[in-house]
Design an enzyme around this catalytic site. Sequence first.
Site, PDB file in Angstrom:
ATOM      1  N   ARG A  30       0.834  -1.213   0.000  1.00 64.61           N
ATOM      2  CA  ARG A  30       0.000   0.000   0.000  1.00 64.61           C
ATOM      3  C   ARG A  30       0.865   1.258   0.000  1.00 64.61           C
ATOM      4  O   ARG A  30       0.965   1.961  -1.006  1.00 64.61           O
ATOM      5  CB  ARG A  30      -0.944  -0.035   1.224  1.00 64.61           C
ATOM      6  CG  ARG A  30      -2.075   0.970   1.176  1.00 64.61           C
ATOM      7  CD  ARG A  30      -1.698   2.371   1.589  1.00 64.61           C
ATOM      8  NE  ARG A  30      -1.150   2.439   2.947  1.00 64.61           N
ATOM      9  CZ  ARG A  30      -0.598   3.526   3.442  1.00 64.61           C
ATOM     10  NH1 ARG A  30      -0.519   4.627   2.720  1.00 64.61           N
ATOM     11  NH2 ARG A  30      -0.084   3.532   4.669  1.00 64.61           N
ATOM     12  N   HIS A 224       8.905   7.070   8.028  1.00 68.29           N
ATOM     13  CA  HIS A 224       9.531   7.151   6.711  1.00 68.29           C
ATOM     14  C   HIS A 224      10.997   7.503   6.966  1.00 68.29           C
ATOM     15  O   HIS A 224      11.329   8.129   7.973  1.00 68.29           O
ATOM     16  CB  HIS A 224       8.816   8.189   5.838  1.00 68.29           C
ATOM     17  CG  HIS A 224       7.479   7.688   5.354  1.00 68.29           C
ATOM     18  ND1 HIS A 224       7.256   7.269   4.067  1.00 68.29           N
ATOM     19  CD2 HIS A 224       6.297   7.501   6.002  1.00 68.29           C
ATOM     20  CE1 HIS A 224       6.008   6.851   3.927  1.00 68.29           C
ATOM     21  NE2 HIS A 224       5.387   6.991   5.098  1.00 68.29           N
ATOM     22  N   CYS A 255       4.268   9.308   0.097  1.00 68.53           N
ATOM     23  CA  CYS A 255       2.879   9.711  -0.027  1.00 68.53           C
ATOM     24  C   CYS A 255       2.775  10.687  -1.192  1.00 68.53           C
ATOM     25  O   CYS A 255       3.466  11.712  -1.208  1.00 68.53           O
ATOM     26  CB  CYS A 255       2.388  10.374   1.256  1.00 68.53           C
ATOM     27  SG  CYS A 255       0.714  11.005   1.082  1.00 68.53           S
ATOM     28  N   ASN A 264       9.432   4.226   3.237  1.00 71.00           N
ATOM     29  CA  ASN A 264       9.230   3.868   4.648  1.00 71.00           C
ATOM     30  C   ASN A 264      10.491   3.187   5.174  1.00 71.00           C
ATOM     31  O   ASN A 264      11.333   2.723   4.406  1.00 71.00           O
ATOM     32  CB  ASN A 264       8.092   2.846   4.761  1.00 71.00           C
ATOM     33  CG  ASN A 264       6.750   3.438   4.434  1.00 71.00           C
ATOM     34  OD1 ASN A 264       6.443   3.696   3.284  1.00 71.00           O
ATOM     35  ND2 ASN A 264       5.948   3.665   5.445  1.00 71.00           N
TER      36      ASN A 264
END
Length: 314
Positions: A30, A224, A255, A264
């Site tokens: 994701r 992150h 993002c 991340n």
Amino acid sequence: MSELPLGALPATVPEPGLPARVTIYEVGPRDGLQNEKGVVDTAVKAEFVTRLLAAGLPIVEATSFVHPRWVPQLADAADLMTLLGEAGKGLPVLVPNERGLDRALELGMRHVAIFGSATETFASKNLNRTLDEQFAMFEPVVQRARDAGLDVRAYVSMCFGDPWEGQVPIEQVVGVGRRLLDLGASQLSLGDTIGVGTAGHVTALVDAFVAAGVGTDRLALHFHDTYGQALANTYAGLRAGVTTYDASAGGLGGCPYAKSATGNLATEDLLWFLTGLGIEHGVDLGQVVDASVWMAGQLGRPSPSAVVRALAGA
Ligand code: HMG
Ligand code: MG
């Protein structure tokens, strides 16, 4: 069990006072993929999820039921979950609003995650809502999800700094986090969306939540690694008693609505670190490395994870 080269695990030297066991919440499919420009095939995403589950990762966040125009990469969320079948129904998916929840419910999902912002600007850029309006959007989502027997996680973004607003006061983060938990979320994941946090800040934020009545058993940390602080911040989190860490296989991530958000914390880097400390995690490092190397091949560029590069020369 995958074959790792000799010396491919650190010596285990436990440190007193740290948790005995942690849960790794894998967000690669994701958070890792949502920022990819080239559209990744649904079958490739499904294989990535399957490989990560096979490596022993207990939770793999699979996709988002957001507006497909906002995150085109995840427009195939329903197809992916259908492809994953029964195994997919137990995996968490992001839902920002009732429309997203409807889509998840139609497919029989059992875990959803809402994602709020600690700052006004990011609420507007990521959700098209004001800080206050975001709670009105989430309230019926959490209510209906819980009534249907689903588990709800809540994220808070920009907990350690915001690229538009700069520093974010700890009380503001705690206020937003408490409101999300009060809606009925079971766990709060504190996001360092742009990777600017440092260890003392992590300690202070976790302590502030505990002082506000939120135990560390309800907190997760989501780092992150933009400024290379993610592992140091994890160490601070462990010392403060937090036992759930979000990470992304191979260090993929970012993002699309936060400038300067990069990958991340890499799952492999986290696994190396935890193994060295003798903290149980139940995950096979070699198999996660294999999955990341395979995914890097699909994406056509090497993994940014130091551990993946060291172990696989990828
Ligand atoms: P909006 O434009 O305000 O939506 O977007 P709306 O409620 O006004 O609805 C407009 C139209 O979109 C309607 O269609 C809706 O049905 C449709 P129309 O009636 O006009 O034909 N619509 C949807 N369609 C499919 N799925 C949906 C959906 N919702 C509305 N769920 C919205 C508001 C929240 C939808 C939008 O802003 C959005 O999708 N944002 C998602 C952004 C995103 O995914 N960001 C990345 C995830 S957050 C993150 O990465 C941070 C995290 O990792 C933690 C950290 O690092 O800090 C979690
Ligand atoms: Mg994130």
